[in-house]
Motif scaffolding. Structure first.
Motif, PDB file in Angstrom:
ATOM      1  N   ILE A 125       0.137  21.266 -21.213  1.00  0.00           N
ATOM      2  CA  ILE A 125       1.473  20.881 -21.659  1.00  0.00           C
ATOM      3  C   ILE A 125       1.288  20.137 -22.972  1.00  0.00           C
ATOM      4  CG2 ILE A 125       3.566  19.567 -21.165  1.00  0.00           C
ATOM      5  CD1 ILE A 125       2.956  19.880 -18.182  1.00  0.00           C
ATOM      6  N   GLU A 126       1.666  20.770 -24.061  1.00  0.00           N
ATOM      7  CA  GLU A 126       1.393  20.197 -25.381  1.00  0.00           C
ATOM      8  C   GLU A 126       2.077  18.852 -25.601  1.00  0.00           C
ATOM      9  OE1 GLU A 126       2.308  21.215 -30.071  1.00  0.00           O
ATOM     10  OE2 GLU A 126       2.162  22.864 -28.631  1.00  0.00           O
ATOM     11  N   ASP A 127       3.335  18.736 -25.211  1.00  0.00           N
ATOM     12  CA  ASP A 127       4.076  17.482 -25.413  1.00  0.00           C
ATOM     13  C   ASP A 127       3.581  16.417 -24.437  1.00  0.00           C
ATOM     14  OD1 ASP A 127       6.534  16.031 -26.566  1.00  0.00           O
ATOM     15  OD2 ASP A 127       6.819  15.881 -24.391  1.00  0.00           O
ATOM     16  N   ARG A 128       3.108  15.291 -24.970  1.00  0.00           N
ATOM     17  CA  ARG A 128       2.460  14.276 -24.127  1.00  0.00           C
ATOM     18  C   ARG A 128       3.433  13.645 -23.130  1.00  0.00           C
ATOM     19  NH1 ARG A 128      -2.589  11.876 -24.553  1.00  0.00           N
ATOM     20  NH2 ARG A 128      -2.810   9.887 -23.449  1.00  0.00           N
ATOM     21  N   ALA A 129       4.651  13.355 -23.549  1.00  0.00           N
ATOM     22  CA  ALA A 129       5.626  12.745 -22.637  1.00  0.00           C
ATOM     23  C   ALA A 129       5.928  13.674 -21.469  1.00  0.00           C
ATOM     24  CB  ALA A 129       6.902  12.394 -23.394  1.00  0.00           C
ATOM     25  N   THR A 130       6.073  14.947 -21.756  1.00  0.00           N
ATOM     26  CA  THR A 130       6.336  15.940 -20.701  1.00  0.00           C
ATOM     27  C   THR A 130       5.140  16.046 -19.759  1.00  0.00           C
ATOM     28  OG1 THR A 130       7.727  17.183 -22.247  1.00  0.00           O
ATOM     29  CG2 THR A 130       7.009  18.335 -20.258  1.00  0.00           C
ATOM     30  N   ALA A 131       3.926  15.965 -20.325  1.00  0.00           N
ATOM     31  CA  ALA A 131       2.702  16.040 -19.507  1.00  0.00           C
ATOM     32  C   ALA A 131       2.620  14.857 -18.544  1.00  0.00           C
ATOM     33  CB  ALA A 131       1.483  16.069 -20.419  1.00  0.00           C
ATOM     34  N   ILE A 132       2.929  13.672 -19.040  1.00  0.00           N
ATOM     35  CA  ILE A 132       2.886  12.474 -18.185  1.00  0.00           C
ATOM     36  C   ILE A 132       3.935  12.575 -17.082  1.00  0.00           C
ATOM     37  CG2 ILE A 132       3.299   9.980 -18.140  1.00  0.00           C
ATOM     38  CD1 ILE A 132       2.043   9.885 -20.978  1.00  0.00           C
ATOM     39  N   LYS A 133       5.130  13.008 -17.444  1.00  0.00           N
ATOM     40  CA  LYS A 133       6.197  13.165 -16.448  1.00  0.00           C
ATOM     41  C   LYS A 133       5.793  14.191 -15.384  1.00  0.00           C
ATOM     42  CE  LYS A 133      11.156  14.061 -15.954  1.00  0.00           C
ATOM     43  NZ  LYS A 133      10.978  14.910 -14.762  1.00  0.00           N
ATOM     44  N   LYS A 134       5.169  15.283 -15.797  1.00  0.00           N
ATOM     45  CA  LYS A 134       4.733  16.303 -14.840  1.00  0.00           C
ATOM     46  C   LYS A 134       3.700  15.734 -13.869  1.00  0.00           C
ATOM     47  CE  LYS A 134       4.346  20.517 -13.180  1.00  0.00           C
ATOM     48  NZ  LYS A 134       5.462  21.137 -12.406  1.00  0.00           N
ATOM     49  N   ALA A 135       2.764  14.947 -14.392  1.00  0.00           N
ATOM     50  CA  ALA A 135       1.735  14.341 -13.535  1.00  0.00           C
ATOM     51  C   ALA A 135       2.367  13.424 -12.493  1.00  0.00           C
ATOM     52  CB  ALA A 135       0.740  13.567 -14.393  1.00  0.00           C
ATOM     53  N   ILE A 136       3.341  12.623 -12.928  1.00  0.00           N
ATOM     54  CA  ILE A 136       4.037  11.716 -12.007  1.00  0.00           C
ATOM     55  C   ILE A 136       4.785  12.517 -10.937  1.00  0.00           C
ATOM     56  CG2 ILE A 136       5.871   9.977 -11.839  1.00  0.00           C
ATOM     57  CD1 ILE A 136       3.352   8.917 -13.256  1.00  0.00           C
ATOM     58  N   ASP A 137       5.433  13.595 -11.351  1.00  0.00           N
ATOM     59  CA  ASP A 137       6.192  14.421 -10.398  1.00  0.00           C
ATOM     60  C   ASP A 137       5.286  15.108  -9.383  1.00  0.00           C
ATOM     61  OD1 ASP A 137       8.570  13.720 -11.587  1.00  0.00           O
ATOM     62  OD2 ASP A 137       8.711  15.534 -12.827  1.00  0.00           O
ATOM     63  N   LEU A 138       4.056  15.426  -9.802  1.00  0.00           N
ATOM     64  CA  LEU A 138       3.119  16.121  -8.904  1.00  0.00           C
ATOM     65  C   LEU A 138       2.460  15.197  -7.881  1.00  0.00           C
ATOM     66  CD1 LEU A 138       1.202  18.473 -11.401  1.00  0.00           C
ATOM     67  CD2 LEU A 138       2.792  19.182  -9.588  1.00  0.00           C
ATOM     68  N   ALA A 139       2.463  13.896  -8.145  1.00  0.00           N
ATOM     69  CA  ALA A 139       1.707  12.954  -7.316  1.00  0.00           C
ATOM     70  C   ALA A 139       2.292  12.807  -5.916  1.00  0.00           C
ATOM     71  CB  ALA A 139       1.643  11.601  -8.009  1.00  0.00           C
ATOM     72  N   ASN A 140       1.413  12.858  -4.930  1.00  0.00           N
ATOM     73  CA  ASN A 140       1.766  12.596  -3.530  1.00  0.00           C
ATOM     74  C   ASN A 140       1.292  11.197  -3.151  1.00  0.00           C
ATOM     75  OD1 ASN A 140       2.753  15.277  -3.134  1.00  0.00           O
ATOM     76  ND2 ASN A 140       0.629  15.990  -2.894  1.00  0.00           N
ATOM     77  N   PRO A 141       1.778  10.654  -2.031  1.00  0.00           N
ATOM     78  CA  PRO A 141       1.251   9.362  -1.574  1.00  0.00           C
ATOM     79  C   PRO A 141      -0.276   9.398  -1.485  1.00  0.00           C
ATOM     80  CG  PRO A 141       3.186   9.955  -0.301  1.00  0.00           C
ATOM     81  CD  PRO A 141       2.859  11.157  -1.157  1.00  0.00           C
ATOM     82  N   GLU A 142      -0.907   8.341  -1.951  1.00  0.00           N
ATOM     83  CA  GLU A 142      -2.365   8.156  -1.978  1.00  0.00           C
ATOM     84  C   GLU A 142      -3.049   8.910  -3.108  1.00  0.00           C
ATOM     85  OE1 GLU A 142      -3.944   8.850   1.954  1.00  0.00           O
ATOM     86  OE2 GLU A 142      -3.311   6.853   2.592  1.00  0.00           O
ATOM     87  N   ASP A 143      -2.309   9.711  -3.895  1.00  0.00           N
ATOM     88  CA  ASP A 143      -2.872  10.275  -5.125  1.00  0.00           C
ATOM     89  C   ASP A 143      -2.928   9.194  -6.195  1.00  0.00           C
ATOM     90  OD1 ASP A 143      -3.052  12.751  -3.959  1.00  0.00           O
ATOM     91  OD2 ASP A 143      -1.317  13.618  -5.007  1.00  0.00           O
ATOM     92  N   ILE A 144      -3.650   9.465  -7.265  1.00  0.00           N
ATOM     93  CA  ILE A 144      -3.656   8.556  -8.401  1.00  0.00           C
ATOM     94  C   ILE A 144      -3.563   9.362  -9.693  1.00  0.00           C
ATOM     95  CG2 ILE A 144      -6.193   8.437  -8.572  1.00  0.00           C
ATOM     96  CD1 ILE A 144      -5.770   5.422  -9.272  1.00  0.00           C
ATOM     97  N   VAL A 145      -2.639   8.963 -10.555  1.00  0.00           N
ATOM     98  CA  VAL A 145      -2.466   9.594 -11.860  1.00  0.00           C
ATOM     99  C   VAL A 145      -3.218   8.749 -12.884  1.00  0.00           C
ATOM    100  CG1 VAL A 145      -0.828  10.250 -13.665  1.00  0.00           C
ATOM    101  CG2 VAL A 145      -0.232  10.561 -11.240  1.00  0.00           C
ATOM    102  N   ILE A 146      -4.119   9.382 -13.616  1.00  0.00           N
ATOM    103  CA  ILE A 146      -4.944   8.663 -14.591  1.00  0.00           C
ATOM    104  C   ILE A 146      -4.653   9.234 -15.974  1.00  0.00           C
ATOM    105  CG2 ILE A 146      -7.294   7.979 -15.209  1.00  0.00           C
ATOM    106  CD1 ILE A 146      -8.016   8.819 -12.253  1.00  0.00           C
ATOM    107  N   ILE A 147      -4.059   8.409 -16.826  1.00  0.00           N
ATOM    108  CA  ILE A 147      -3.652   8.823 -18.173  1.00  0.00           C
ATOM    109  C   ILE A 147      -4.607   8.180 -19.173  1.00  0.00           C
ATOM    110  CG2 ILE A 147      -1.740   8.894 -19.817  1.00  0.00           C
ATOM    111  CD1 ILE A 147       0.077   8.154 -17.307  1.00  0.00           C
ATOM    112  N   VAL A 148      -5.426   8.990 -19.831  1.00  0.00           N
ATOM    113  CA  VAL A 148      -6.462   8.419 -20.692  1.00  0.00           C
ATOM    114  C   VAL A 148      -6.288   8.852 -22.147  1.00  0.00           C
ATOM    115  CG1 VAL A 148      -8.142   8.269 -18.809  1.00  0.00           C
ATOM    116  CG2 VAL A 148      -8.092  10.302 -20.257  1.00  0.00           C
ATOM    117  N   GLY A 149      -6.855   8.041 -23.036  1.00  0.00           N
ATOM    118  CA  GLY A 149      -6.927   8.400 -24.447  1.00  0.00           C
ATOM    119  C   GLY A 149      -6.255   7.446 -25.396  1.00  0.00           C
TER     120      GLY A 149
END
Length: 489
Positions: free
Chosen positions: A433-457
């Motif tokens: 996902i080229e657009d960074r804001a959209t990529a972060i939102k997608k990661a948050i939407d995909l997360a289930n309980p006990e998952d962890i989203v790691i945003i680096v860079g």
């Protein structure tokens, strides 16, 4: 105010002419900052050549000019030198009367951990009642006053100005990050360091340095400036070279190899680490409100530095416990959601690996990784970071970082080479996902309980550098907004 003739003596120039008997009220290397009575230093930069702006500097009131190229100027004194960057450093130190000599200056260098280590040292010194200054990637602090940092280590003129302001504010101890660029470009020439710290070395900045060996040699320069003690991570395989080249006594720290300062019985949780600190026949239980084994290394570097200045371990440990976190360094984003979100500045293969390995120690679910690579920077690390993202993460979203002059998708394609070499499938193991804001939102939407989203860079950065503009952008705020939009806060 200083006479031009007295000022240029530091360059080995002795002139008795009348036009050298003029007052210099300031120094500038940017023609836009020249004021009446300034000495303008023309620097040959990587993007711009200061010699092109001599006329502008004169129009703005420059009284004299330092150059390293032949130029035709008849109206004011022109002084030619072999290296205008070195000249700037020497002239700046002289103009501000060598302020670092009256400060205890601690320089921290390495690929990763510089910022956290400086913050830890600063926290310990503050707890000891010391009025401190801090210079680094996130901000420059003079006592309680803060100013934004434009680069990890300021240009020599700015650095000497900051030191001078620190003295005026009765600062006694300064902790500063020292980049390889600063060492190679003589920004810290004439800085009187009292302690030098080495954290680690891994692939980075090979767009600037000719090779990894040149990168190592640039870092090593910090340990060849004087014979004062150095604090060195002995677990890093390049430490042997740095120790051999160091002019002063070495205090070593580590976890794996026998060192002067060591940590044992390390316990890592999502909120911090604890360990038993050992120094000779002394030991003390230590707690840190930062997590990860890499932060154990950073804390040992900080402990060794302050200990070498003559302070006790109990006082030092108390100062370590004071720090609650460092902006954009394994920063936990908590909006009450049932999954974890972490933002980190990791932008090198080693840094990314450290972050993902740390997260693995306490993550019960999936590790969803959002990452990219910066444009106009070391291209060789792109496929390496792609490989790390999909092998240490359970699902990756490859996106744009700070593309600068490059096309984001071209950078992403180079990252994807490393992913495909691991046999990973788009859609199953990763998505783009080229657009960074959209990529972060997608990661948050995909997360289930006990998952962890790691945003680096990007970590603490509050902007994104595009080809034709710089926009407001903060990974932390974008993540918070995405969590709230999901309705879990």
């Amino acid at each position: 105010m200083i006479k031009l003739g007295d000022l240029v003596k530091v360059l080995g120039i002795e002139r008795d002419e009348k036009n050298f008997d003029i007052d210099i009220s300031g120094i500038a290397y940017d023609s836009r900052k020249v004021q009446k009575g300034c000495l303008f230093v023309a620097i040959t930069g990587f993007k711009e050549d200061g010699h092109r702006f001599i006329e502008s500097a004169i129009n703005n009131g420059a009284s004299a000019i330092i150059v390293e190229k032949d130029v035709k100027v008849a109206s004011i004194p022109v002084i030619k030198v072999d290296d205008s960057r070195k000249a700037l450093a020497k002239l700046s130190a002289k103009f501000y009367n060598y302020p670092s000599k009256d400060l205890t200056v601690i320089g921290v260098t390495g690929t990763n951990g510089k910022t956290t280590t400086t913050y830890l040292i600063d926290s310990i010194l503050k707890k000891l009642g010391i009025n401190t200054g801090l210079i680094g990637t996130i901000k420059n602090k003079i006592g309680d006053k803060e100013e934004n940092a434009s680069r990890t280590t300021p240009e020599s003129l700015d650095l000497q100005r900051i030191f001078s302001e620190m003295l005026e504010s009765e600062v006694t101890h300064v902790v500063m990050e020292v980049s390889s660029h600063a060492l190679e470009l003589d920004r810290v020439l004439e800085v009187d360091f009292d302690r030098q710290v080495f954290t680690n070395l891994s692939q980075d900045h090979l767009d600037f340095h000719q090779s990894f060996e040149d990168y190592l040699k640039a870092k090593t320069k910090l340990f060849q400036l004087n014979e004062n003690p150095s604090i060195i991570n002995i677990d890093d395989k390049r430490s042997e070279y740095i120790i051999q080249e160091s002019l002063g006594e070495v205090l070593s720290y580590g976890l794996n190899n026998k060192a002067d300062i060591m940590a044992e019985n390390i316990q890592v949780t999502q909120k911090g680490v604890s360990y038993k600190l050992k120094l000779g026949d002394k030991s003390i239980d230590t707690k840190l409100n930062l997590t990860g084994r890499f932060n154990v290394y950073n804390s040992l570097a900080a402990i060794g530095t302050v200990y070498s200045l003559g302070y006790g371990l109990k006082e030092i440990a108390a100062g370590l416990e004071e720090i609650e976190g460092v902006p954009g360094r394994f920063q936990i984003i908590d909006e009450g959601q049932q999954f974890g979100v972490i933002v980190d500045y990791a932008h090198t293969p080693d840094g990314m690996e450290n972050v993902l390995n740390t997260a693995a120690e306490f993550t019960k679910g999936r590790k969803i990784v959002v990452f990219g690579c910066g444009g106009d920077r070391d291209r060789k690390k792109r496929p390496i970071m792609g490989r790390i993202g999909v092998t240490l993460g359970d699902f990756a979203i490859v996106t744009s970082d700070n593309p600068r002059s490059e096309k984001p998708m071209e950078i992403i394609n180079e990252i994807e080479v490393g992913i495909k070499n691991e046999g990973k499938e788009e859609g199953k193991d990763y998505i783009i996902i080229e657009d960074r804001a959209t990529a972060i939102k997608k990661a948050i939407d995909l997360a289930n309980p006990e998952d962890i989203v790691i945003i680096v860079g990007k970590g603490h950065e509050t902007y994104q550098i595009l080809k034709d503009k710089t926009i407001d952008f903060d990974d932390r705020e974008v993540a918070r907004d995405a969590i709230r939009a999901r309705g879990e806060s």
